[in-house]
Design an enzyme around this catalytic site. Structure first.
Site, short mmCIF file in Angstrom:
data_model
loop_
_atom_site.label_atom_id
_atom_site.label_comp_id
_atom_site.label_asym_id
_atom_site.label_seq_id
_atom_site.Cartn_x
_atom_site.Cartn_y
_atom_site.Cartn_z
N LYS A 204 0.83 -1.22 0.00
CA LYS A 204 0.00 0.00 0.00
C LYS A 204 0.86 1.26 0.00
CE LYS A 204 -4.30 -2.12 1.39
NZ LYS A 204 -5.29 -2.46 2.41
N ARG A 238 -2.51 -10.28 5.19
CA ARG A 238 -3.04 -10.37 3.82
C ARG A 238 -2.01 -9.76 2.88
NH1 ARG A 238 -5.76 -7.33 0.08
NH2 ARG A 238 -7.40 -8.38 -1.09
N1 HH2 Z 1 -7.25 -4.41 1.32
C1 HH2 Z 1 -7.62 -4.54 0.03
C2 HH2 Z 1 -8.63 -5.43 -0.35
N2 HH2 Z 1 -9.23 -6.22 0.57
N3 HH2 Z 1 -9.46 -6.95 2.80
C3 HH2 Z 1 -9.12 -6.86 4.08
N4 HH2 Z 1 -9.70 -7.63 5.00
N5 HH2 Z 1 -8.14 -5.97 4.52
C4 HH2 Z 1 -7.50 -5.14 3.64
O1 HH2 Z 1 -6.65 -4.33 4.09
C5 HH2 Z 1 -7.86 -5.22 2.26
C6 HH2 Z 1 -8.87 -6.14 1.87
C7 HH2 Z 1 -6.93 -3.70 -1.00
O2 HH2 Z 1 -5.86 -4.38 -1.56
P1 HH2 Z 1 -5.87 -5.13 -2.97
O3 HH2 Z 1 -6.82 -6.27 -2.96
O4 HH2 Z 1 -4.50 -5.49 -3.35
O5 HH2 Z 1 -6.33 -4.01 -3.98
P2 HH2 Z 1 -7.70 -3.72 -4.72
O6 HH2 Z 1 -8.73 -3.40 -3.67
O7 HH2 Z 1 -7.36 -2.54 -5.59
O8 HH2 Z 1 -8.09 -4.96 -5.48
#
Ligand code: HH2
Length: 259
Positions: A204, A238
């Site tokens: 992030k 995660r």
């Molecule tokens: N962050 C993202 C997505 N899902 N779920 C939980 N429980 N906690 C988090 O911090 C979290 C999450 C964002 O990351 P990413 O999936 O890589 O990106 P995007 O939302 O752009 O798909």
């Protein structure tokens, strides 16, 4: 927890695994790297992301979940804010619902209670469309911790057993750099609330500022923060880069960390 984003627009890997075969190959790589849990998502929640329709989200994630559940022993979680997607995913073999909107939709609570799925409730201020427009808190740690206790109580009141609930401070979801840092530094207090804690800090944006280089590859910073979180008792990390995180945790533990 390894991330399998089946999206065209996720902030760090959007478009790389949109096709089911590519997502499956990526999941197999994470399994080979020793992942304990796979988190499949079909809607980006990055700041400013547009919402995806339920049909579109189902079309992205369902082929991947069906094939992963048929092929691998690793438990699968579905990263969704939609009760319909969560329910279909659980029917297809997912075991955990990861709802970044904190299960505020009564239909989502009902699906969690009825299916017996595990659940991760996360704190977010606002919605992905607007959440990074000047987020403000009186005391971010107190507000987020109280919110997570309140959401946990709501799930328990609906019949979800306490052991199935995991809590997440929601790094980057309606938070400034300082808010993120305060939450990370206070994970020990979050753990002391008595539920497993999940943190999603991987790659992030705040990590660039943390290491004084906004343009750096954020893998090493992701690994460093993961060690600090594990030391504070955080149970679920995660991450995109499972292998370096897992190897660093093993090395950390074997050299006296996590004692
Ligand atoms: N962050 C993202 C997505 N899902 N779920 C939980 N429980 N906690 C988090 O911090 C979290 C999450 C964002 O990351 P990413 O999936 O890589 O990106 P995007 O939302 O752009 O798909």
């Amino acid at each position: 927890m390894g991330i399998v984003n089946v999206t065209p627009d996720s902030f760090s890997d959007g478009g790389r695994f949109l096709d089911a075969d590519a997502a499956l190959a990526h999941a197999r790589t994470l399994v080979a790297a020793g992942v304990d849990l796979l988190d499949v998502g079909g809607e980006s929640t990055r700041p400013g992301a547009a919402q995806v329709s339920e049909n579109e989200e189902l079309a992205r994630v369902m082929p991947v979940i069906r094939r992963l559940a048929g092929e691998l022993d690793v438990p699968i979680s579905i990263d969704t804010r939609k009760a319909g997607v969560a329910e279909a995913a659980i029917e297809a073999g997912a075991e955990i619902i990861n709802d970044v909107s904190g299960c505020v939709d009564p239909k989502m609570i009902e699906v969690v209670a009825r299916t017996g799925a595990g659940v991760c409730v996360m704190h977010m201020q606002g919605t992905p469309e607007t959440m990074q427009q000047e987020p403000q808190y009186s005391d971010v740690v107190a507000v987020v911790h109280a919110y997570l206790c309140e959401r946990r109580d709501a799930l328990i009141a609906a019949g979800v057993s306490r052991e199935r609930i995991c809590i997440d401070p929601g790094i980057g979801f309606g938070k400034t750099y300082e808010h993120n840092l305060a939450l990370l530094q206070n994970c020990r207090a979050l753990v002391s609330l008595g539920s497993p804690v999940l943190v999603g800090h991987s790659r992030k944006r705040f990590l660039g500022k943390l290491i004084g280089d906004e343009n750096a590859d954020r893998t090493a910073a992701t690994v460093g923060v993961a060690l600090g979180l594990a030391e504070q008792g955080v149970q679920v990390l995660r991450v995109h880069d499972v292998r370096p995180v897992r190897e660093a945790l093993l090395a950390f533990e074997k050299s006296g960390g996590l004692a």
